[in-house]
Motif scaffolding. Structure first.
Motif, short mmCIF file in Angstrom:
data_model
loop_
_atom_site.label_atom_id
_atom_site.label_comp_id
_atom_site.label_asym_id
_atom_site.label_seq_id
_atom_site.Cartn_x
_atom_site.Cartn_y
_atom_site.Cartn_z
N GLU A 211 8.41 2.11 2.01
CA GLU A 211 7.29 1.51 1.29
C GLU A 211 6.72 2.53 0.31
N SER B 250 7.65 11.38 2.35
CA SER B 250 7.25 10.11 2.95
C SER B 250 8.30 9.03 2.77
N ASP C 178 4.14 4.46 -0.68
CA ASP C 178 2.91 4.97 -0.09
C ASP C 178 2.09 5.65 -1.18
N ARG D 179 0.87 11.14 10.86
CA ARG D 179 1.46 10.31 9.81
C ARG D 179 2.98 10.49 9.79
N GLY E 223 1.48 11.04 0.41
CA GLY E 223 2.16 9.98 -0.31
C GLY E 223 2.20 10.28 -1.81
#
Length: 325
Positions: free
Chosen positions: A293, A156, A295, A181, A319
């Motif tokens: 970010e 991710s 996650d 995703r 994540g």
């Protein structure tokens, strides 16, 4: 379960998640060059399960865990870059505990914009992505990368980072939900399921194949990764989610077109304070820019580390997974 104020999750014999037990563990005072941290968040990684099962052997008994964040309570002789009250993140050994004492040189002061949970979620995984994309074989704009497990802890971060570089990302994942995703993270195409992966990758690339395969799956994916590569492509194996890959003879690399294979370990790329600082600056910079970010897909209480391992090994997480002391 009644727990002492300071405790650790300890493994006395290798095996399933049930071998992890909570035991009293008074904080150890820091020696020269060390710092004692009251942990506020602990990252869970696949390498922790490899240690627990004995795939990667550690002396018994041991405390699992490779990543964490918290507040410095005490520093040892010679430590000048940190002091009590500083928030820090780190990659180390034995972080499944309420307190962690380890080398201060391996601890990074956290910028105000990075929370403790974010640091615990991304330090090991994010620096692994840095190693894969920028250190081993720098990925270039215009190249095509194959990324397995694109919505997992490393994936991710790897997927949007590769897109930021300007590469095309073809992802391989197990479900339609994870495929969506992966596309949101930056994958241009997603192969769902593990059948005929190389054939599908060839179709997506007009028969050319990919420049690099980033493979964290292992046994069931290694041959598909090799078969998806262009001549002189790189097979970078960095995980064993399905078990360790079968041995690969050198002749297989020649048959694929002078392929290159490597099995890297992050600790060989962050083995000096300077390298660690460079890696963390790059990671925190991309987080601050919004390219990456943290996650955080799921949180478990530290005492429920076995449940966290069950979830991770079942493939039901996305994540990062955190333990909260």
């Amino acid at each position: 379960m009644t727990l002492p104020n300071a405790y650790a999750i300890r493994v006395h014999q290798t095996g399933g998640p049930e071998v992890m037990v909570a035991e009293a563990a008074p904080p150890r005072a820091p020696g020269p060059g060390e710092a004692l941290v009251r942990q506020t968040a602990v990252g869970v990684n696949f390498i922790d399960t490899y240690h627990r099962t004995g795939l990667y052997k550690l002396p018994l008994p041991f405390v699992p865990g490779s990543e964490g964040a918290g507040v410095v309570e005490e520093v040892g002789e010679g430590v000048t870059h940190l002091g009590p009250g500083d928030r820090v993140g780190y990659v180390g050994r034995g972080t499944y505990a309420t307190h962690y004492t380890g080398p201060a040189a391996g601890m990074v002061a956290l910028p105000a914009a990075i929370s403790d949970e974010e640091a615990a979620a991304v330090m090991l995984k994010g620096m692994t992505a840095w190693m894969l994309l920028e250190e081993i074989r720098p990925l270039k704009a215009g190249e095509t990368a194959l990324v397995w497990a694109p919505v997992g802890g490393v994936g991710s971060l790897l997927t949007p980072w590769a897109k930021h570089i300007g590469a095309r990302v073809i992802a391989v994942t197990s479900s339609a939900a994870k495929a969506e995703r992966a596309k949101a993270l930056g994958a241009s195409d997603v192969v769902v399921g593990y059948d005929d992966v190389a054939k599908k990758v060839r179709e997506l690339t007009g028969g050319k194949g990919v420049d690099v395969a980033y493979d964290s799956v292992g046994r069931i994916s290694a041959e598909a990764s090799l078969s998806s590569l262009k001549p002189r492509g790189w097979f970078i194996s960095y995980g064993n989610a399905s078990g360790p890959a079968d041995p690969i003879p050198p002749g297989r690399l020649a048959a694929g077109g002078s392929l290159v294979m490597t099995r890297p370990t992050l600790f060989n790329f962050t083995d000096t304070p300077e390298a660690l600082a460079r890696a963390s600056r790059r990671l925190f910079g991309l987080l601050a820019e919004g390219v990456l970010e943290a996650d955080i897909g799921q949180r478990f209480a530290l005492k429920d580390a076995a449940e966290a391992h069950l979830a991770l090994e079942s493939g039901g997480t996305s994540g990062a997974t955190l333990l909260v002391p």
